[in-house]
Design an enzyme around this catalytic site. Structure first.
Site, mmCIF file in Angstrom:
data_model
loop_
_atom_site.group_PDB
_atom_site.id
_atom_site.type_symbol
_atom_site.label_atom_id
_atom_site.label_comp_id
_atom_site.label_asym_id
_atom_site.label_seq_id
_atom_site.Cartn_x
_atom_site.Cartn_y
_atom_site.Cartn_z
ATOM 1 N N ASP A 19 0.842 -1.204 0.000
ATOM 2 C CA ASP A 19 0.000 0.000 0.000
ATOM 3 C C ASP A 19 0.876 1.253 0.000
ATOM 4 O O ASP A 19 0.723 2.135 -0.846
ATOM 5 C CB ASP A 19 -0.921 -0.003 1.226
ATOM 6 C CG ASP A 19 -1.723 -1.285 1.329
ATOM 7 O OD1 ASP A 19 -2.617 -1.483 0.508
ATOM 8 O OD2 ASP A 19 -1.411 -2.103 2.217
ATOM 9 N N TYR A 199 5.969 -14.435 0.470
ATOM 10 C CA TYR A 199 5.208 -14.552 1.713
ATOM 11 C C TYR A 199 5.645 -15.818 2.450
ATOM 12 O O TYR A 199 6.187 -16.741 1.833
ATOM 13 C CB TYR A 199 3.706 -14.614 1.406
ATOM 14 C CG TYR A 199 3.174 -13.354 0.772
ATOM 15 C CD1 TYR A 199 3.180 -12.147 1.458
ATOM 16 C CD2 TYR A 199 2.678 -13.366 -0.536
ATOM 17 C CE1 TYR A 199 2.696 -10.988 0.869
ATOM 18 C CE2 TYR A 199 2.188 -12.207 -1.129
ATOM 19 C CZ TYR A 199 2.213 -11.019 -0.424
ATOM 20 O OH TYR A 199 1.746 -9.865 -1.002
ATOM 21 N N GLN A 260 13.390 1.802 -2.385
ATOM 22 C CA GLN A 260 12.785 1.387 -3.653
ATOM 23 C C GLN A 260 13.752 1.498 -4.839
ATOM 24 O O GLN A 260 13.826 0.566 -5.647
ATOM 25 C CB GLN A 260 11.497 2.159 -3.915
ATOM 26 C CG GLN A 260 10.353 1.694 -3.003
ATOM 27 C CD GLN A 260 9.046 2.375 -3.337
ATOM 28 O OE1 GLN A 260 9.030 3.549 -3.699
ATOM 29 N NE2 GLN A 260 7.947 1.658 -3.193
ATOM 30 N N ARG A 276 6.272 -10.590 -5.189
ATOM 31 C CA ARG A 276 4.993 -10.904 -4.557
ATOM 32 C C ARG A 276 4.080 -9.679 -4.639
ATOM 33 O O ARG A 276 4.516 -8.576 -5.021
ATOM 34 C CB ARG A 276 5.220 -11.293 -3.094
ATOM 35 C CG ARG A 276 5.525 -10.115 -2.194
ATOM 36 C CD ARG A 276 5.850 -10.539 -0.771
ATOM 37 N NE ARG A 276 5.623 -9.431 0.158
ATOM 38 C CZ ARG A 276 5.992 -9.434 1.426
ATOM 39 N NH1 ARG A 276 6.615 -10.486 1.933
ATOM 40 N NH2 ARG A 276 5.733 -8.398 2.198
ATOM 41 N N GLY A 277 2.821 -9.878 -4.212
ATOM 42 C CA GLY A 277 1.917 -8.740 -4.018
ATOM 43 C C GLY A 277 1.633 -7.996 -5.308
ATOM 44 O O GLY A 277 1.227 -8.575 -6.302
ATOM 45 N N GLU A 278 1.903 -6.692 -5.282
ATOM 46 C CA GLU A 278 1.537 -5.854 -6.427
ATOM 47 C C GLU A 278 2.735 -5.059 -6.955
ATOM 48 O O GLU A 278 3.126 -5.181 -8.118
ATOM 49 C CB GLU A 278 0.423 -4.887 -6.000
ATOM 50 C CG GLU A 278 0.014 -3.940 -7.096
ATOM 51 C CD GLU A 278 -1.301 -3.216 -6.810
ATOM 52 O OE1 GLU A 278 -2.192 -3.802 -6.158
ATOM 53 O OE2 GLU A 278 -1.435 -2.066 -7.256
ATOM 54 N N ASP A 279 3.338 -4.257 -6.076
ATOM 55 C CA ASP A 279 4.340 -3.311 -6.584
ATOM 56 C C ASP A 279 5.622 -4.010 -7.035
ATOM 57 O O ASP A 279 6.167 -3.696 -8.095
ATOM 58 C CB ASP A 279 4.652 -2.258 -5.510
ATOM 59 C CG ASP A 279 5.453 -1.100 -6.077
ATOM 60 O OD1 ASP A 279 5.039 -0.543 -7.103
ATOM 61 O OD2 ASP A 279 6.512 -0.781 -5.515
ATOM 62 N N SER A 280 6.116 -4.974 -6.248
ATOM 63 C CA SER A 280 7.363 -5.649 -6.663
ATOM 64 C C SER A 280 7.129 -6.462 -7.929
ATOM 65 O O SER A 280 8.042 -6.627 -8.749
ATOM 66 C CB SER A 280 7.915 -6.538 -5.542
ATOM 67 O OG SER A 280 6.989 -7.533 -5.165
HETATM 68 O O1 TRH Z 1 4.555 -6.114 0.664
HETATM 69 P P1 TRH Z 1 3.601 -6.685 -0.294
HETATM 70 O O2 TRH Z 1 3.205 -8.060 -0.049
HETATM 71 O O3 TRH Z 1 2.324 -5.778 -0.385
HETATM 72 C C1 TRH Z 1 1.029 -6.288 -0.511
HETATM 73 C C2 TRH Z 1 0.477 -6.143 -1.865
HETATM 74 O O4 TRH Z 1 0.541 -4.826 -2.311
HETATM 75 C C3 TRH Z 1 -0.973 -6.580 -1.879
HETATM 76 O O5 TRH Z 1 -1.537 -6.438 -3.139
HETATM 77 C C4 TRH Z 1 -1.715 -5.755 -0.880
HETATM 78 O O6 TRH Z 1 -3.027 -6.128 -0.849
HETATM 79 C C5 TRH Z 1 -1.058 -5.943 0.451
HETATM 80 O O7 TRH Z 1 0.288 -5.545 0.376
HETATM 81 C C6 TRH Z 1 -1.752 -5.150 1.512
HETATM 82 O O8 TRH Z 1 4.258 -6.657 -1.761
HETATM 83 P P2 TRH Z 1 4.456 -5.469 -2.811
HETATM 84 O O9 TRH Z 1 3.173 -4.992 -3.362
HETATM 85 O O10 TRH Z 1 5.434 -5.960 -3.769
HETATM 86 O O11 TRH Z 1 5.111 -4.291 -1.993
HETATM 87 C C7 TRH Z 1 6.418 -4.356 -1.506
HETATM 88 C C8 TRH Z 1 7.069 -2.989 -1.563
HETATM 89 O O12 TRH Z 1 8.309 -3.043 -0.878
HETATM 90 C C9 TRH Z 1 7.375 -2.547 -2.978
HETATM 91 O O13 TRH Z 1 7.149 -1.157 -3.106
HETATM 92 C C10 TRH Z 1 8.853 -2.831 -3.127
HETATM 93 C C11 TRH Z 1 9.333 -2.553 -1.738
HETATM 94 N N1 TRH Z 1 10.614 -3.185 -1.351
HETATM 95 C C12 TRH Z 1 11.663 -2.349 -1.110
HETATM 96 O O14 TRH Z 1 11.560 -1.116 -1.226
HETATM 97 N N2 TRH Z 1 12.849 -2.913 -0.720
HETATM 98 C C13 TRH Z 1 13.030 -4.254 -0.603
HETATM 99 O O15 TRH Z 1 14.157 -4.702 -0.253
HETATM 100 C C14 TRH Z 1 11.914 -5.097 -0.902
HETATM 101 C C15 TRH Z 1 12.074 -6.599 -0.789
HETATM 102 C C16 TRH Z 1 10.708 -4.527 -1.265
#
Ligand code: TRH
Length: 384
Positions: A19, A199, A260, A276-280
């Site tokens: 988020d 996860y 990021q 995983r998730g959305e952004d990565s």
């Molecule tokens: O952390 P997430 O599992 O987030 C999830 C998803 O967005 C999901 O859709 C949502 O419903 C839930 O949250 C509440 O995975 P996501 O989306 O990849 O987000 C991880 C963020 O962390 C992304 O912006 C990348 C960042 N990141 C870093 O900045 N540094 C790191 O070393 C890593 C591993 C990730």
């Protein structure tokens, strides 16, 4: 068409980093590239700090990278109606404070109100993108804005120059070596470089077994805090900072949890990224490298429909053997199949999957970028 000059972005951290990850990326791009005055309201600054170390978790208001960051809590002071931005973006249906909605309705010209939705490749998304939802009591309308992978959606976040920076790193072995060295990583010659962000329920032991028993070497890079319990259980302990654990063909190393921009660089450096998730998952696509996606699990297996919807788009036009290997591995990584059994075919398909990525990124690029599309959408709504 003139876009908004100021924008309020509300982010409630449900769990994890997605988020705030999406909101922070969007906020920086709107401010940095489009010169929009962005005020980002966040209810969990401690999570925010994990992906942006300069964030002060106690500050009511702070100025970070061109964005005003406000702590969102019940007792916070709200702006007067005239001080509310030209647009209000509510991320992922996070529900604005009722008093803020009241103030929006009292603004001389009500702001354009957007609900930025979660990303999905399902085909209903194009039908719902842009739909209005009138407020039940106030003279306000909220519009649904969907990111997506197809024309008729809002597209994906992609900063100007992102692909050029990626290509510059790929073309410059010294830049790549220096970046990895800054993380304490010195890949052994010939090793497949793999990053892991997953996860806790991922079938990680089966993947680690397969990498250990593989004829080819690999180096698995895991940001600190990711899958720690599974890694420690499998390896007997977690590697210390900078330490490389070895088991058969597998070398295993923890890297810091990155901000990021550096996480992007890590993705660009690797031959395969587990995300995983959305952004990565989106960033791994812009890395233009093969990826394996663990989708955010939802009740009643709703995520499986989303996973297959994405796979149908992504695998179209792919060489059939690579498409099969990709589907099998992604299903197995999401709990349906055996990732260990699927690993040899996935590894053999990496060159074909790599070759597929340029065309895939080209297709995504054709959608424009989410921040620009959002500003166009807001400008059109403001005129209507
Ligand atoms: O952390 P997430 O599992 O987030 C999830 C998803 O967005 C999901 O859709 C949502 O419903 C839930 O949250 C509440 O995975 P996501 O989306 O990849 O987000 C991880 C963020 O962390 C992304 O912006 C990348 C960042 N990141 C870093 O900045 N540094 C790191 O070393 C890593 C591993 C990730």
């Amino acid at each position: 068409m003139a876009g908004p000059r100021s924008l309020e972005l509300f982010c409630r951290v449900v769990d994890n980093f997605g988020d705030i990850g999406v909101c922070w990326r969007l906020a920086r791009q709107l401010a940095g590239e489009h010169r929009v005055a962005v005020r980002l309201w966040v209810d969990d600054l401690a999570s925010f700090r994990r992906i942006c170390a300069e964030v002060d978790p106690a500050a009511e208001e702070q100025w970070r990278q061109g964005v005003v960051v406000r702590r969102w809590h019940e007792a916070m002071a709200l702006p007067a109606p005239a001080d509310i931005g030209d647009a209000v973006v509510e991320a992922f249906g996070c529900m604005l404070p009722p008093a803020f909605e009241q103030a929006m309705a009292q603004r001389p010209a009500p702001p354009v109100w957007i609900n930025l939705e979660y990303l999905s490749a399902e085909d209903w998304v194009t039908g719902c993108h842009g739909l209005p939802s009138p407020h039940p009591r106030l003279p306000l309308t909220k519009y649904f804005f969907f990111p997506g992978f197809e024309a008729g959606t809002g597209g994906l976040l992609r900063e100007a120059g992102l692909e050029a920076r990626r290509d510059a790193l790929a073309a410059d072995a010294t830049q790549r070596t220096d970046f990895l060295a800054s993380l304490g990583v010195r890949p052994p010659p010939g090793a497949l470089l793999v990053s892991l962000f997953c996860y806790p329920q991922a079938p990680l032991p089966a993947l680690l077994d397969a990498l250990r028993d593989d004829a080819q070497p690999s180096l698995l890079l895991v940001p600190q805090g990711v899958a720690s319990a599974q890694l420690a259980a499998w390896a007997g302990r977690l590697p210390a900072p900078g330490e490389v654990l070895r088991a058969g063909s597998l070398s295993l190393q923890q890297v810091p949890f990155l901000d990021q921009p550096d996480y992007d660089r890590l993705l660009w450096c690797c031959d395969l990224n587990f995300v995983r998730g959305e952004d990565s998952m989106v960033r791994a696509q812009w890395a233009q490298r093969p990826l394996v996606w663990q989708i955010y699990p939802q009740q009643e297996d709703a995520h499986r429909v989303k996973l297959d919807a994405f796979l149908a788009l992504y695998c179209a036009g792919m060489a059939p053997e690579a498409a099969q290997a990709c589907r099998n591995a992604w299903h197995a990584w999401n709990g349906d199949g055996d990732i260990g059994a699927g690993w040899p075919a996935l590894r053999a398909s990496l060159p074909a999957l790599q070759a597929h990525m340029a065309g895939w990124c080209g297709r995504l690029r054709g959608l424009g970028d989410l921040a620009g599309n959002l500003l166009d959408f807001i400008a059109r709504r403001a005129l209507s």
